[in-house]
Each structure stands twice: as C-alpha cells, then as structure tokens.
Design a protein around this motif. Structure first.
Motif, PDB file in Angstrom:
ATOM      1  N   ALA A 114       8.885  23.066   2.922  1.00 64.59           N
ATOM      2  CA  ALA A 114      10.138  22.766   2.221  1.00 64.59           C
ATOM      3  C   ALA A 114      10.348  21.268   2.107  1.00 64.59           C
ATOM      4  CB  ALA A 114      11.314  23.413   2.963  1.00 64.59           C
ATOM      5  N   GLU A 115      10.020  20.542   3.160  1.00 68.17           N
ATOM      6  CA  GLU A 115      10.218  19.096   3.127  1.00 68.17           C
ATOM      7  C   GLU A 115       9.235  18.423   2.179  1.00 68.17           C
ATOM      8  OE1 GLU A 115      12.158  18.565   7.595  1.00 68.17           O
ATOM      9  OE2 GLU A 115       9.991  18.336   7.325  1.00 68.17           O
ATOM     10  N   ALA A 116       7.998  18.912   2.106  1.00 65.13           N
ATOM     11  CA  ALA A 116       7.029  18.358   1.155  1.00 65.13           C
ATOM     12  C   ALA A 116       7.456  18.642  -0.276  1.00 65.13           C
ATOM     13  CB  ALA A 116       5.643  18.929   1.424  1.00 65.13           C
ATOM     14  N   ALA A 117       7.908  19.858  -0.544  1.00 68.22           N
ATOM     15  CA  ALA A 117       8.369  20.203  -1.894  1.00 68.22           C
ATOM     16  C   ALA A 117       9.566  19.348  -2.291  1.00 68.22           C
ATOM     17  CB  ALA A 117       8.714  21.684  -1.961  1.00 68.22           C
ATOM     18  N   VAL A 159       3.381  24.125  -2.809  1.00 73.70           N
ATOM     19  CA  VAL A 159       2.988  23.739  -1.453  1.00 73.70           C
ATOM     20  C   VAL A 159       2.631  24.997  -0.669  1.00 73.70           C
ATOM     21  CG1 VAL A 159       3.659  22.586   0.682  1.00 73.70           C
ATOM     22  CG2 VAL A 159       4.533  21.751  -1.521  1.00 73.70           C
ATOM     23  N   GLN A 160       1.502  24.961   0.010  1.00 76.18           N
ATOM     24  CA  GLN A 160       1.037  26.088   0.832  1.00 76.18           C
ATOM     25  C   GLN A 160       0.771  25.594   2.250  1.00 76.18           C
ATOM     26  OE1 GLN A 160      -2.739  27.598  -0.525  1.00 76.18           O
ATOM     27  NE2 GLN A 160      -2.997  28.997   1.219  1.00 76.18           N
ATOM     28  N   VAL A 161       1.248  26.322   3.244  1.00 78.51           N
ATOM     29  CA  VAL A 161       0.935  26.017   4.634  1.00 78.51           C
ATOM     30  C   VAL A 161      -0.175  26.943   5.104  1.00 78.51           C
ATOM     31  CG1 VAL A 161       1.786  25.976   7.014  1.00 78.51           C
ATOM     32  CG2 VAL A 161       3.249  25.171   5.147  1.00 78.51           C
ATOM     33  N   VAL A 162      -1.230  26.367   5.651  1.00 77.81           N
ATOM     34  CA  VAL A 162      -2.329  27.143   6.232  1.00 77.81           C
ATOM     35  C   VAL A 162      -2.217  27.029   7.752  1.00 77.81           C
ATOM     36  CG1 VAL A 162      -4.828  27.318   6.509  1.00 77.81           C
ATOM     37  CG2 VAL A 162      -3.839  26.848   4.250  1.00 77.81           C
ATOM     38  N   LEU A 163      -1.921  28.140   8.407  1.00 80.41           N
ATOM     39  CA  LEU A 163      -1.805  28.145   9.862  1.00 80.41           C
ATOM     40  C   LEU A 163      -3.193  28.095  10.480  1.00 80.41           C
ATOM     41  CD1 LEU A 163      -0.084  28.359  12.426  1.00 80.41           C
ATOM     42  CD2 LEU A 163      -0.216  30.858  12.191  1.00 80.41           C
ATOM     43  N   CYS A 164      -3.418  27.123  11.360  1.00 84.61           N
ATOM     44  CA  CYS A 164      -4.712  26.923  12.013  1.00 84.61           C
ATOM     45  C   CYS A 164      -4.571  27.237  13.493  1.00 84.61           C
ATOM     46  CB  CYS A 164      -5.181  25.473  11.823  1.00 84.61           C
ATOM     47  SG  CYS A 164      -5.293  24.955  10.094  1.00 84.61           S
ATOM     48  N   ALA A 222       0.812  -1.218   0.000  1.00 80.48           N
ATOM     49  CA  ALA A 222       0.000   0.000   0.000  1.00 80.48           C
ATOM     50  C   ALA A 222       0.844   1.266   0.000  1.00 80.48           C
ATOM     51  CB  ALA A 222      -0.920   0.000   1.220  1.00 80.48           C
ATOM     52  N   MET A 223       2.110   1.158   0.373  1.00 74.63           N
ATOM     53  CA  MET A 223       2.983   2.322   0.490  1.00 74.63           C
ATOM     54  C   MET A 223       3.850   2.445  -0.752  1.00 74.63           C
ATOM     55  SD  MET A 223       1.732   3.192   3.273  1.00 74.63           S
ATOM     56  CE  MET A 223       1.555   3.074   5.061  1.00 74.63           C
ATOM     57  N   ARG A 224       3.427   3.290  -1.685  1.00 75.87           N
ATOM     58  CA  ARG A 224       4.165   3.442  -2.938  1.00 75.87           C
ATOM     59  C   ARG A 224       5.397   4.318  -2.779  1.00 75.87           C
ATOM     60  NH1 ARG A 224      -0.982   5.052  -6.477  1.00 75.87           N
ATOM     61  NH2 ARG A 224       0.629   5.911  -7.880  1.00 75.87           N
ATOM     62  N   SER A 225       5.392   5.187  -1.793  1.00 78.67           N
ATOM     63  CA  SER A 225       6.557   6.032  -1.516  1.00 78.67           C
ATOM     64  C   SER A 225       6.529   6.426  -0.049  1.00 78.67           C
ATOM     65  CB  SER A 225       6.561   7.292  -2.395  1.00 78.67           C
ATOM     66  OG  SER A 225       5.482   8.150  -2.043  1.00 78.67           O
ATOM     67  N   ARG A 226       7.702   6.777   0.473  1.00 79.39           N
ATOM     68  CA  ARG A 226       7.806   7.261   1.850  1.00 79.39           C
ATOM     69  C   ARG A 226       8.733   8.461   1.867  1.00 79.39           C
ATOM     70  NH1 ARG A 226      10.457   3.469   6.364  1.00 79.39           N
ATOM     71  NH2 ARG A 226      12.311   3.935   5.096  1.00 79.39           N
ATOM     72  N   SER A 227       8.255   9.546   2.479  1.00 78.10           N
ATOM     73  CA  SER A 227       9.034  10.771   2.621  1.00 78.10           C
ATOM     74  C   SER A 227       9.203  11.062   4.107  1.00 78.10           C
ATOM     75  CB  SER A 227       8.327  11.939   1.923  1.00 78.10           C
ATOM     76  OG  SER A 227       8.001  11.601   0.580  1.00 78.10           O
ATOM     77  N   THR A 228      10.362  11.573   4.481  1.00 82.60           N
ATOM     78  CA  THR A 228      10.674  11.826   5.886  1.00 82.60           C
ATOM     79  C   THR A 228      10.526  13.309   6.205  1.00 82.60           C
ATOM     80  OG1 THR A 228      12.214   9.963   5.900  1.00 82.60           O
ATOM     81  CG2 THR A 228      12.426  11.565   7.679  1.00 82.60           C
ATOM     82  N   PHE A 229       9.914  13.587   7.361  1.00 77.30           N
ATOM     83  CA  PHE A 229       9.691  14.953   7.821  1.00 77.30           C
ATOM     84  C   PHE A 229      10.273  15.142   9.216  1.00 77.30           C
ATOM     85  CE2 PHE A 229       6.873  14.745   4.344  1.00 77.30           C
ATOM     86  CZ  PHE A 229       6.444  16.016   4.010  1.00 77.30           C
TER      87      PHE A 229
END
Length: 386
Positions: free
Chosen positions: A360-363, A375-380, A318-325
């Motif tokens: 930055a890490e998502a990009a 990529v946009q961050v929405v502060l909640c 099920a995990m096609r890719s893994r990115s580290t944050f």
C-alpha cells in the motif's frame, strides 16, 4: 537546489552538495561515474552519501551488474587464505553484497572451508548475539552478530581468516570496529581481508588492525570532506533511527550464519518478455530480491533491484524522489525508498520476510509521483540448513 556538480581533472573529482564539498582522488579503478553517484545525508554526523550504481539499494541496478560486482570483488581474494575463512557482511546496506561475494568465492573455491555471517539490526528470538559493536557515523549505529548453529559457532571459533564486506569505505573505522568486536570469539584469527566497491580511506586504517590486513575494492583513492552549511549539518535524525526490530521465525538464515548461500521458499515469479519490473528488498532482506530479478530476466523481462532502507538522505542529486515507509520489523525506525520510478517499471515486486504495509505504501508513493503501477508482495520464507 541545483544539480550536483562533478568536475574531473587528473583523476581528482569535486562533488558539490548542499551540506559541503567532497574532494575525491582516484588511484585505482574506473571513472567514478561508472560505479557511483552522490547525495546529501540528512544526518548531522556525516553530510554526504556515496550512492552505488551497482549495489541495488538507493538507485536501480540490473542484476547482471550486481552479480558482476560481487564476482569482481570475490576474484581479488586468494584461494590460499588461512582456513577456515569467515565472511561478514555489514548491515544493512551490504547484506546482499556480502552474501553474493561469499557465493562467488565458494563457486571459485569449493574446497575452501568457509562460513558466512552478517551483522543485523533485527533480533532473532532465542539467539543471543555473540558480539555487538557500534558504527559511529551511521543513522543506525548498533550492529548485532548472531549465530544459531553449533557447527557454525565452531567454525567461527576455529577461523583463521576474517573477510569483512561493506559497500564503501570512507575512513575504515567501521571495518576496524567489526574486527575488534569479533576477537573475543575468533581466538585463532591470523588474517584480515576487507572488501568494498569503493574505498576512499587511502588504506590508513590497516595500521589499526590487530592482525595483518589487506584491502580489496573495485575503485580506491582518497577523500576529503569540507562541510559548508551549518543549518544542514544540524539536521537531527528522527527518533527511533537506531531501533532494533524482531526477525520472523521463518526469516533469512544469514542473520544466524550460513555454510552455503541461501534461497527462499516462495512462489515463482512470472513475467512477459520485455516487461519492466522493479524488485525491492526490504532492509537487510535484499539478497532474495536479486534472485527474483535474475528469475525475471531469465524469462526475458527487464529487471532492476532496489531496497527499502533506513538511510536518511535529502532529495536532490542522486536522489530524485524519497518515499517514506513503515518498518515491517516493528523497530519504529523510519524507512525510505528513493528513486522509485527511475526504472520506469510496469510492475513492482517486493521481496518480504514479513508482510506489512509495504504494498500500500509503495502504491501510494507512486501515485504521489503521478503513476499507477501494480505492486505485488512475494513472501519469502526460509528453513534451517539440513
């Protein structure tokens, strides 16, 4: 590594993973493929992971399917439960699910006295936990239950029904641990309800509950796990996996208890009709990601929800890719995002209580996979209930 194999015959399913084989028997509900997929955990305590397709965490899920799941679970709960009724969502995977089930139950039963709590891996400054418990098989074992509002504390102490919500149940041991930990506070408790999307326990754990208990799920059955690869099973969890972070002062109030579903103060998200947008939650902060996705779809966008998570899983199946944050809460725990391009997004929005390096890490993660997506961050931010 070969793709996962699922063979179905008479509602019995065999799932072959690098770490072993799952044998799943269904006695109620739809076909497994409608609700979940599977992956191998990078965890010596448990080698498999049930990957929900309708949760919005490890794989993208459309908001309408997530809400339908929440409502379907809430519909199984009786309006005649002994009151007050306290709902408890389990961190980190089921915090949005828990609040969504609570919201759906309140909408169906507005006259029922109720409150919502969640467990947390993040500490709220100035608030002492009312209880703690451990989840033995997890990569992050420690759960905190924190309450700030005296009115909610009184309702919890007076509660006669406890509804515990998790995404899936393999043995039921976590449900039992959560209930037992709450007994020191909930002296009037008389009834227990457990809720999840898929329940593989066979209900055996109900005999270990201190009070009468009923279980609710969309799919139920039994599970057998046959570990097969000692090298994979000996995989060690990264240092800091159970680290506790610090919640921001303007963080979500569900960590300290709610009397109504919450909504963040944030900018309105605009989109173009047909624009494909992936909305990411960040750890426990995932309910607002669902609300943003609903906002997008109301404008004609095509939204899906996922979340940055502590769950350690292996790439494959099920995990096609893994990115580290980097964990924005300062816990030091490694965090991950799986299947970041599975929705084929034109844009990624991260719903965050804390702005760290998420954008930055998502990009960077998408660039490593050959895509350049904005990529946009929405502060909640959240206010105390009035």
């Amino acid at each position: 590594m070969t793709d996962q194999t699922i063979e179905t015959k008479s509602r019995t399913n065999h799932v072959a993973l690098p770490t072993g084989t799952l044998v799943l028997m269904i006695d109620h509900g739809p076909e497994i493929s409608e609700l979940c997929d599977f992956a191998a955990r990078a965890n010596p305590k448990r080698g498999f992971l049930v990957v929900s397709k309708v949760l919005g965490r490890h794989v993208p899920a459309r908001p309408v399917h997530i809400r339908a799941t929440m409502d379907a679970i809430a519909a199984t709960l009786s309006a005649d439960l002994p009151q007050p009724v306290v709902f408890l969502g389990m961190a980190e995977t089921a915090t949005a699910l828990g609040q969504g089930v609570y919201a759906a139950f309140q909408a169906r039963n507005p006259s029922v006295s109720s409150a919502y709590l969640q467990t947390s891996r993040q500490q709220v400054r100035g608030t002492d936990p009312i209880t703690k418990f451990e989840e033995g098989h997890s990569h992050a074992t420690s759960h905190l239950v924190q309450i700030a509002d005296p009115a909610i504390i009184r309702k919890v102490k007076d509660a006669r029904t406890l509804v515990v919500i998790d995404d899936e149940c393999s043995t039921g041991n976590t449900f039992v641990s959560a209930v037992r930990s709450m007994l020191g506070v909930m002296k009037e408790l008389r009834q227990i309800e457990t809720c999840c999307i898929t329940d593989w326990s066979g209900g055996d754990y109900l005999a270990d509950m201190p009070y009468p208990a009923r279980r609710h799920s969309i799919l139920s059955g039994w599970m057998e796990w046959h570990a097969s690869n000692p090298a994979q099973q000996s995989h060690q969890l990264p240092e800091g996996s159970n680290g506790a972070g610090i919640a921001p002062p303007t963080g979500m109030r569900s960590r300290c208890g709610l009397l109504a579903p919450e909504a963040a103060d944030r900018v309105h998200v605009h989109c173009q009709p047909g624009e494909r947008i992936l909305v990411l939650g960040d750890g426990e902060h995932s309910y607002e990601a669902l609300r943003i996705a609903e906002e997008i779809e109301a404008q004609g966008g095509i939204a899906a929800v996922q979340s940055i998570t502590r769950t350690p899983a292996m790439v494959g199946h099920a995990m096609r890719s893994r990115s580290t944050f980097t964990d924005a809460y300062g816990s030091g725990a490694p965090t991950f995002l799986y299947n970041i391009l599975a929705h084929d997004p034109d844009r990624v929005i991260i719903a965050a209580e804390l702005v760290g390096n998420q954008a930055a890490e998502a990009a960077s993660a998408m660039q490593e996979l050959g895509r350049n997506v904005p990529v946009q961050v929405v502060l909640c931010q959240y206010r105390d209930e009035e």
